[in-house]
Structure formats: C-alpha cells, structure tokens
Write an enzyme that holds these catalytic residues in place. Structure first.
Site, PDB file in Angstrom:
ATOM      1  N   CYS A 115      32.670 -32.104 -12.994  1.00 41.20           N
ATOM      2  CA  CYS A 115      33.711 -32.295 -13.792  1.00 41.20           C
ATOM      3  C   CYS A 115      35.032 -31.972 -13.073  1.00 41.20           C
ATOM      4  CB  CYS A 115      33.666 -31.298 -14.941  1.00 41.20           C
ATOM      5  SG  CYS A 115      32.285 -31.555 -16.097  1.00 41.20           S
ATOM      6  N   HIS A 252      41.073 -30.961 -17.676  1.00 44.16           N
ATOM      7  CA  HIS A 252      39.475 -31.500 -17.924  1.00 44.16           C
ATOM      8  C   HIS A 252      39.327 -31.190 -19.440  1.00 44.16           C
ATOM      9  CE1 HIS A 252      35.688 -32.207 -17.847  1.00 44.16           C
ATOM     10  NE2 HIS A 252      35.151 -31.275 -17.934  1.00 44.16           N
ATOM     11  N   ASN A 282      33.342 -34.530 -23.395  1.00 52.51           N
ATOM     12  CA  ASN A 282      33.688 -34.094 -22.308  1.00 52.51           C
ATOM     13  C   ASN A 282      32.936 -35.433 -21.111  1.00 52.51           C
ATOM     14  OD1 ASN A 282      33.296 -33.165 -19.328  1.00 52.51           O
ATOM     15  ND2 ASN A 282      32.449 -31.364 -20.064  1.00 52.51           N
TER      16      ASN A 282
HETATM   17  N1  ACO Z   1      24.259 -27.156 -33.171  1.00 54.20           N
HETATM   18  C1  ACO Z   1      23.978 -25.934 -33.847  1.00 54.20           C
HETATM   19  N2  ACO Z   1      23.549 -24.831 -33.239  1.00 54.20           N
HETATM   20  C2  ACO Z   1      23.567 -24.791 -31.705  1.00 54.20           C
HETATM   21  C3  ACO Z   1      24.112 -25.970 -31.066  1.00 54.20           C
HETATM   22  C4  ACO Z   1      24.403 -27.106 -31.698  1.00 54.20           C
HETATM   23  N3  ACO Z   1      24.744 -28.257 -31.192  1.00 54.20           N
HETATM   24  N4  ACO Z   1      23.882 -25.509 -29.632  1.00 54.20           N
HETATM   25  C5  ACO Z   1      23.446 -24.406 -29.833  1.00 54.20           C
HETATM   26  N5  ACO Z   1      23.317 -23.901 -30.925  1.00 54.20           N
HETATM   27  C6  ACO Z   1      22.777 -22.570 -31.412  1.00 54.20           C
HETATM   28  C7  ACO Z   1      21.995 -21.849 -30.223  1.00 54.20           C
HETATM   29  O1  ACO Z   1      20.732 -22.325 -30.244  1.00 54.20           O
HETATM   30  C8  ACO Z   1      22.378 -20.365 -30.717  1.00 54.20           C
HETATM   31  O2  ACO Z   1      21.377 -20.060 -31.663  1.00 54.20           O
HETATM   32  P1  ACO Z   1      20.643 -18.663 -31.768  1.00 54.20           P
HETATM   33  O3  ACO Z   1      21.696 -17.950 -31.837  1.00 54.20           O
HETATM   34  O4  ACO Z   1      19.789 -18.962 -32.911  1.00 54.20           O
HETATM   35  O5  ACO Z   1      19.919 -18.580 -30.663  1.00 54.20           O
HETATM   36  C9  ACO Z   1      23.679 -20.434 -31.186  1.00 54.20           C
HETATM   37  O6  ACO Z   1      24.003 -21.712 -31.492  1.00 54.20           O
HETATM   38  C10 ACO Z   1      24.623 -19.901 -30.198  1.00 54.20           C
HETATM   39  O7  ACO Z   1      24.310 -20.387 -28.820  1.00 54.20           O
HETATM   40  P2  ACO Z   1      25.316 -20.353 -27.899  1.00 54.20           P
HETATM   41  O8  ACO Z   1      25.010 -20.980 -26.563  1.00 54.20           O
HETATM   42  O9  ACO Z   1      25.424 -18.698 -27.527  1.00 54.20           O
HETATM   43  O10 ACO Z   1      26.688 -20.850 -28.339  1.00 54.20           O
HETATM   44  P3  ACO Z   1      28.230 -20.521 -27.800  1.00 54.20           P
HETATM   45  O11 ACO Z   1      29.079 -20.071 -28.813  1.00 54.20           O
HETATM   46  O12 ACO Z   1      28.227 -20.195 -26.386  1.00 54.20           O
HETATM   47  O13 ACO Z   1      28.647 -22.139 -27.601  1.00 54.20           O
HETATM   48  C11 ACO Z   1      28.802 -23.875 -25.930  1.00 54.20           C
HETATM   49  C12 ACO Z   1      28.017 -23.055 -26.913  1.00 54.20           C
HETATM   50  C13 ACO Z   1      29.690 -24.911 -26.850  1.00 54.20           C
HETATM   51  C14 ACO Z   1      28.134 -24.847 -25.204  1.00 54.20           C
HETATM   52  C15 ACO Z   1      29.831 -22.988 -25.259  1.00 54.20           C
HETATM   53  O14 ACO Z   1      29.098 -22.122 -24.570  1.00 54.20           O
HETATM   54  C16 ACO Z   1      30.601 -23.793 -24.067  1.00 54.20           C
HETATM   55  O15 ACO Z   1      31.351 -24.549 -24.666  1.00 54.20           O
HETATM   56  N6  ACO Z   1      30.423 -23.414 -22.869  1.00 54.20           N
HETATM   57  C17 ACO Z   1      31.050 -24.135 -21.960  1.00 54.20           C
HETATM   58  C18 ACO Z   1      30.209 -25.409 -21.334  1.00 54.20           C
HETATM   59  C19 ACO Z   1      30.946 -26.405 -21.061  1.00 54.20           C
HETATM   60  O16 ACO Z   1      31.896 -26.906 -21.405  1.00 54.20           O
HETATM   61  N7  ACO Z   1      30.231 -27.122 -20.209  1.00 54.20           N
HETATM   62  C20 ACO Z   1      30.679 -28.503 -19.805  1.00 54.20           C
HETATM   63  C21 ACO Z   1      30.644 -28.817 -18.350  1.00 54.20           C
HETATM   64  S1  ACO Z   1      31.268 -27.712 -17.391  1.00 54.20           S
HETATM   65  C22 ACO Z   1      33.052 -27.942 -17.733  1.00 54.20           C
HETATM   66  O17 ACO Z   1      33.047 -29.268 -17.774  1.00 54.20           O
HETATM   67  C23 ACO Z   1      33.911 -26.831 -17.505  1.00 54.20           C
END
Ligand code: ACO
Length: 325
Positions: A115, A252, A282
């Site tokens: 990214c 980004h 993204n």
């Molecule tokens: N729909 C519904 N529920 C979901 C989904 C979804 N699409 N995805 C995960 N969940 C659930 C999980 O299973 C979990 O359930 P549980 O509590 O029963 O186990 C719950 O939601 C919480 O999951 P987390 O992964 O802890 O959720 P979080 O609040 O951290 O959000 C997310 C996840 C959106 C991926 C967040 O961590 C994030 O944005 N991280 C950054 C990742 C990113 O941007 N990566 C891109 C590449 S790197 C970059 O570009 C910077």
C-alpha cells in the site's frame, strides 16, 4: 540556490466497470453494510473483469495522465509501476505498460511496497528526475487485489478494490525553498519485523502459487496510526511547515478511522482531506494517485497548493511526500 524539482504536470486514473456494493457482499457473506461502513468507511469497491490485467488498468491511467499533461509517449523516459499484483512474476508490469504505450527508450520497472508502493515509486522517480536521469517520468499505482483475496474471509475481502492512478513528473528549476513547485520531500520507512501481520501466503519461491492475502487487522490498525503520525510530523518538520500550511491531505485510503486519526494529528478538518474510500475501498498502491486524479480533475487541488501524501502497508512499509502543486 538553484535546484531541480520534480513537478507533477498531469494525473489520470481508471476504475474497472464492475462495482460491488456492501449489500451485495452481505448476500454471500456474514457481514452487513452497517458493519463495513462503521468500521472502515467503505461503501463499495470496483473489481476488474475477467482477463482485465493490472497492466491494462495501469495503461489506461497512464494515457489519461499523459493527456492531462499535454504530453506524448515520446516525452517519457521512465515508467515506474507500483504494484503488489503484477501480471506475471516477470517481466515487470512496467515493461508491459511500456509496450502497451509503444515506448521503446528509457527504463521501466516495478516497485513493490504494497500500500506504500506509490509513495515509494514517487520517491524513486523523484530521485531520477533530480539527478537528471529522467526528463519525463510516468509513476503509476495499479492493483487487482480482487485476485488475491480470500472471498470467504469477511475480515479481509470487504476491505479492498481494484483500480489505477498515474502522475507525470517533469524537471523544473526551483530555488530550494518550500515555495518551489514540485516534490519538496519524500520520507520512506520499513520495518520487516512486522512482515507476518499482512502478507500473501504464496509466491514463486515459496510454493509456486499466487497465494491469498492474510492480515492481523487490529495490529495493522495500531501500527498504522503510530507510523503515519510519525511520517506526517517528519514531512512538516523538514519543510518548516505546520498543519495549517497544508492545503490538502491525500492519504492512502485504507480505513476511514486511520485517516481521521492522522487528520486530527495535523489539526485538519474533513474539507481538506481527499477521501475516496467510500467509493473505491482500499486499492493499495493505486489509492493515492486515484485520489490525486479526482481532486485535480474536479478543481479542488490547484497549482500552488501544498499537498501531503502519506501511506502505510505490508512489510510494514510507510512514508510521506510533500508536494507543492
Ligand atoms: N463483517 C462482520 N463482522 C466482521 C467482519 C465483517 N466484514 N470482519 C470481521 N468481523 C468480526 C470478527 O469476526 C470479530 O468477531 P468476534 O468478535 O465474534 O470474533 C469482530 O468482527 C471484531 O473483529 P476485529 O478484527 O477485532 O474488528 P476490528 O474492529 O479490528 O475491525 C478491521 C477490523 C476493519 C479490519 C480493522 O482492524 C482495520 O481496519 N484494520 C486495518 C487493516 C487495514 O486497513 N488493512 C489494509 C492494508 S494495510 C493498510 O493499507 C494500512
């Protein structure tokens, strides 16, 4: 003191026709529009058609950037493509783009920083221009992440989309101050200790497969907020600027909450941030040039504006570029 700056003289972008909304994903996965929007700010994503390659996306954005710059392929002696989803293991996607554009001179290569790829590619091209090694550079970010997503994994597949963006750089003389037009600074970072937080589980030397994206979302989020704050501080400090001097933040587009945290750090209000995440999701290395192309195309970013680019991605890699338009 006279210095050579890389001025951005044109930009262009391309999005594949097919668009998948959150509601469509919710039909086939246990997720919802509400969950995706509230956690990420994403509303939809574009996905390349069967047979539509990263180089096809890159070539379309490049042609539009050249048109916007009122330049021809004869003016280009450097093609850099930032991508983590190349057409083939080799040759570089940049070589295919060069062939598509019928350019036979200069050099062409890919840059892989996921990214952060566009910021890395921009820094590399800027160095070429500053050293007099390029008189016309195409810097492209292009991705088909839809091909490396595990469409059964709701934690990752909802986050990404396909697309491309490109800018054209040309040398321009400046006096070495922040009043110059062009790229004023670039800062690149990497810390490979975190390589397992965001990776693809395949590759030619590992298992001869393209592999699928795997991610520790929470960890990526935490590191992104800290690293991007550092990248932004560094860019302001080296140029003797404050957040008030920045006209546009073009981040980004990974997650709306990460972007908001960086904007808060800069004391920037939403009107000064170029946001595309709701419509594009993204698009990895393509997200910044896509956003730049939109904001220059609709007249938001104008000549003389101070524009701050920042990104973070797998590796981890992260970085920034301060550009006076
Ligand atoms: N729909 C519904 N529920 C979901 C989904 C979804 N699409 N995805 C995960 N969940 C659930 C999980 O299973 C979990 O359930 P549980 O509590 O029963 O186990 C719950 O939601 C919480 O999951 P987390 O992964 O802890 O959720 P979080 O609040 O951290 O959000 C997310 C996840 C959106 C991926 C967040 O961590 C994030 O944005 N991280 C950054 C990742 C990113 O941007 N990566 C891109 C590449 S790197 C970059 O570009 C910077």
């Amino acid at each position: 003191m006279t210095v050579t700056r890389s001025r951005v003289v044109g930009s262009g972008s391309y999005l594949p026709e097919r668009c998948i909304t959150n509601a469509e994903l919710a039909d086939r996965l246990e997720t919802s529009d509400e969950w995706i929007r509230s956690r990420t700010g994403i509303g939809q994503r574009h996905v390349a058609a069967d047979g539509e390659l990263t180089s096809d996306l890159a070539t379309r954005a490049a042609r539009r950037a050249l048109d916007h710059a009122e330049m021809t392929t004869d003016d280009i002696d450097l093609v850099v493509v930032a991508t983590a989803t190349p057409d083939l293991t080799f040759p570089a996607t940049a070589a295919q783009v060069q062939a598509n554009l019928d350019i036979h001179r200069g050099c062409a290569f890919d840059v892989q920083a996921v990214c952060t790829g566009f910021v890395y590619a921009l820094a590399v091209a800027d160095n070429f221009v500053q050293l007099g090694q390029s008189k016309g550079a195409l810097v492209i970010g292009a991705e088909t992440f839809s091909r490396i997503l595990d469409w059964e994994d709701r934690g990752t597949c909802v986050l990404f989309g396909d697309g491309s963006g490109a800018v054209v750089l040309r040398p321009e003389e400046g006096d070495g101050t922040a009043a110059d037009h062009g790229i004023l600074s670039t800062h690149l970072h990497a810390d490979g200790r975190h390589k397992d937080m965001l990776y693809v589980d395949g590759g030619p030397s590992t298992n001869q497969r393209a592999g699928l994206l795997r991610m520790e979302g929470r960890e990526v989020f935490k590191h992104a907020v800290v690293n991007l704050a550092q990248a932004v501080d560094e860019a302001l400090e080296v140029n003797g600027l404050t957040g008030d001097d920045v006209d546009w933040l073009v981040p980004h587009q990974a997650n709306r909450r990460i972007i908001d945290a960086t904007a808060r750090k800069l004391g920037m209000t939403e009107e000064k941030i170029v946001l595309t995440i709701e419509r594009h999701a993204n698009t990895s290395a393509a997200s910044i040039p896509l956003a730049l192309s939109e904001a220059t195309g609709d007249g938001r970013i104008k000549a003389g504006d101070m524009v701050l680019l920042e990104a973070m991605g797998g590796g981890f890699t992260w970085g920034s570029a301060m550009v006076r338009w």
